[in-house]
Design a protein around this motif. Structure first.
Motif, PDB file in Angstrom:
ATOM      1  N   THR A  48     -30.680  36.531  10.805  1.00 31.19           N
ATOM      2  CA  THR A  48     -31.001  37.941  10.566  1.00 31.19           C
ATOM      3  C   THR A  48     -30.107  38.519   9.480  1.00 31.19           C
ATOM      4  O   THR A  48     -30.587  39.230   8.587  1.00 31.19           O
ATOM      5  CB  THR A  48     -30.854  38.752  11.868  1.00 31.19           C
ATOM      6  N   VAL A  52     -31.463  39.981   5.833  1.00 30.35           N
ATOM      7  CA  VAL A  52     -31.173  41.344   5.373  1.00 30.35           C
ATOM      8  C   VAL A  52     -30.461  41.313   4.028  1.00 30.35           C
ATOM      9  O   VAL A  52     -30.779  42.093   3.121  1.00 30.35           O
ATOM     10  CB  VAL A  52     -30.332  42.096   6.424  1.00 30.35           C
ATOM     11  N   THR A  55     -32.928  39.640   1.023  1.00 23.50           N
ATOM     12  CA  THR A  55     -34.194  40.260   0.629  1.00 23.50           C
ATOM     13  C   THR A  55     -33.989  41.437  -0.317  1.00 23.50           C
ATOM     14  O   THR A  55     -34.957  42.015  -0.801  1.00 23.50           O
ATOM     15  CB  THR A  55     -34.990  40.739   1.859  1.00 23.50           C
ATOM     16  N   GLY A  57     -33.268  44.613  -0.282  1.00 15.10           N
ATOM     17  CA  GLY A  57     -33.936  45.904  -0.078  1.00 15.10           C
ATOM     18  C   GLY A  57     -35.441  45.828   0.063  1.00 15.10           C
ATOM     19  O   GLY A  57     -36.092  46.859   0.233  1.00 15.10           O
ATOM     20  N   ASP A  58     -36.029  44.634  -0.028  1.00 14.65           N
ATOM     21  CA  ASP A  58     -37.477  44.486   0.137  1.00 14.65           C
ATOM     22  C   ASP A  58     -37.779  44.480   1.638  1.00 14.65           C
ATOM     23  O   ASP A  58     -37.710  43.448   2.304  1.00 14.65           O
ATOM     24  CB  ASP A  58     -37.947  43.189  -0.520  1.00 14.65           C
ATOM     25  N   GLN A  59     -38.121  45.648   2.180  1.00 16.62           N
ATOM     26  CA  GLN A  59     -38.315  45.777   3.620  1.00 16.62           C
ATOM     27  C   GLN A  59     -39.487  44.941   4.127  1.00 16.62           C
ATOM     28  O   GLN A  59     -39.442  44.385   5.222  1.00 16.62           O
ATOM     29  CB  GLN A  59     -38.521  47.241   3.993  1.00 16.62           C
ATOM     30  N   GLN A  60     -40.542  44.847   3.327  1.00 16.50           N
ATOM     31  CA  GLN A  60     -41.701  44.069   3.762  1.00 16.50           C
ATOM     32  C   GLN A  60     -41.365  42.586   3.864  1.00 16.50           C
ATOM     33  O   GLN A  60     -41.781  41.910   4.812  1.00 16.50           O
ATOM     34  CB  GLN A  60     -42.878  44.298   2.814  1.00 16.50           C
ATOM     35  N   ALA A  62     -38.379  41.385   4.426  1.00 18.44           N
ATOM     36  CA  ALA A  62     -37.487  41.273   5.575  1.00 18.44           C
ATOM     37  C   ALA A  62     -38.296  41.250   6.874  1.00 18.44           C
ATOM     38  O   ALA A  62     -38.000  40.474   7.789  1.00 18.44           O
ATOM     39  CB  ALA A  62     -36.487  42.428   5.586  1.00 18.44           C
ATOM     40  N   LEU A  63     -39.339  42.087   6.962  1.00 17.94           N
ATOM     41  CA  LEU A  63     -40.206  42.084   8.144  1.00 17.94           C
ATOM     42  C   LEU A  63     -40.908  40.737   8.308  1.00 17.94           C
ATOM     43  O   LEU A  63     -41.013  40.206   9.416  1.00 17.94           O
ATOM     44  CB  LEU A  63     -41.248  43.202   8.037  1.00 17.94           C
ATOM     45  N   ASN A  66     -38.446  38.114   9.439  1.00 21.33           N
ATOM     46  CA  ASN A  66     -38.115  38.334  10.846  1.00 21.33           C
ATOM     47  C   ASN A  66     -39.235  37.802  11.747  1.00 21.33           C
ATOM     48  O   ASN A  66     -38.978  37.232  12.804  1.00 21.33           O
ATOM     49  CB  ASN A  66     -37.877  39.821  11.103  1.00 21.33           C
TER      50      ASN A  66
END
Length: 200
Positions: A48, A52, A55, A57-60, A62-63, A66
């Protein structure tokens, strides 16, 4: 001979010192001969944390990573319990490549498909166990990523207690597409692959 093991009482001064990072003379890692192992454990980065940090800052993304992590862990748990849950053996069907499908293949495929679809960031899934690509039509449940995976690679080795794992590859869909994906979004050169991995 092995160095003596030293056990710390939960709230003892030595345990509290160790928890705060201080080295008690009787419990210094070097004193009991496992300094390198302990240092490796303490300095290790979790998956994890890696996701974080990498990536950027690329939240998608990271999702998605995960969701991949979750799928791998659930598959590993199913494999671990396969013997007691009667999950060994064939399922009496064949997959898209003509291989005999095992019970764990079906379970792993269901886990991966569910995890990827529920991540909300995938638009196209390609599994070794599926005849056709899975296209996510709902605009509210799809994202920019196309994922190809073999949910349980080496499943023919399960009965022999040989290592198995999951393989995945991630592509970002072609730009300018608001409609559902097509196979053209994933049938591209490896240079366009943004992430890939193997979980054993």
């Amino acid at each position: 001979s092995h160095p003596p093991a030293i056990f710390l009482e939960k709230n003892s001064p030595a345990a509290m010192a160790a928890a705060m990072g201080a080295e008690h003379p009787l419990t210094a890692p070097e004193a009991v001969g496992f300094g390198g192992i302990l240092k490796n454990r303490l300095d290790a980065m979790t998956l994890t944390q890696f996701v974080v940090e990498s990536t950027a800052g690329d939240q998608q993304l990271a999702l998605l990573m995960n969701a991949v992590q979750h799928a791998c862990k659930v598959c590993a748990n199913a494999i671990k319990k396969a013997g007691t849950c009667d999950l060994y053996g064939l399922a009496d069907v064949q997959n898209a490549t003509g291989d005999d499908v095992k019970k764990l293949d079906i379970i792993a495929n269901t886990i991966w498909v569910d995890c990827m679809m529920n991540s909300g960031v995938c638009c196209l899934l390609v599994s070794e166990e599926e005849e056709e690509p899975i296209v996510i039509d709902d605009a509210h449940k799809r994202g920019p990523f196309c994922v190809a995976f073999d949910p349980l690679d080496g499943s023919s080795n399960i009965d022999c207690n040989v290592s198995v794992g999951s393989i995945f590859s991630v592509y970002r869909r072609l730009p300018g597409g608001q409609k559902p994906c097509t196979v053209d979004d994933i049938l591209r050169p490896g240079l366009d692959c943004i992430a890939a991995g193997y979980s054993m």
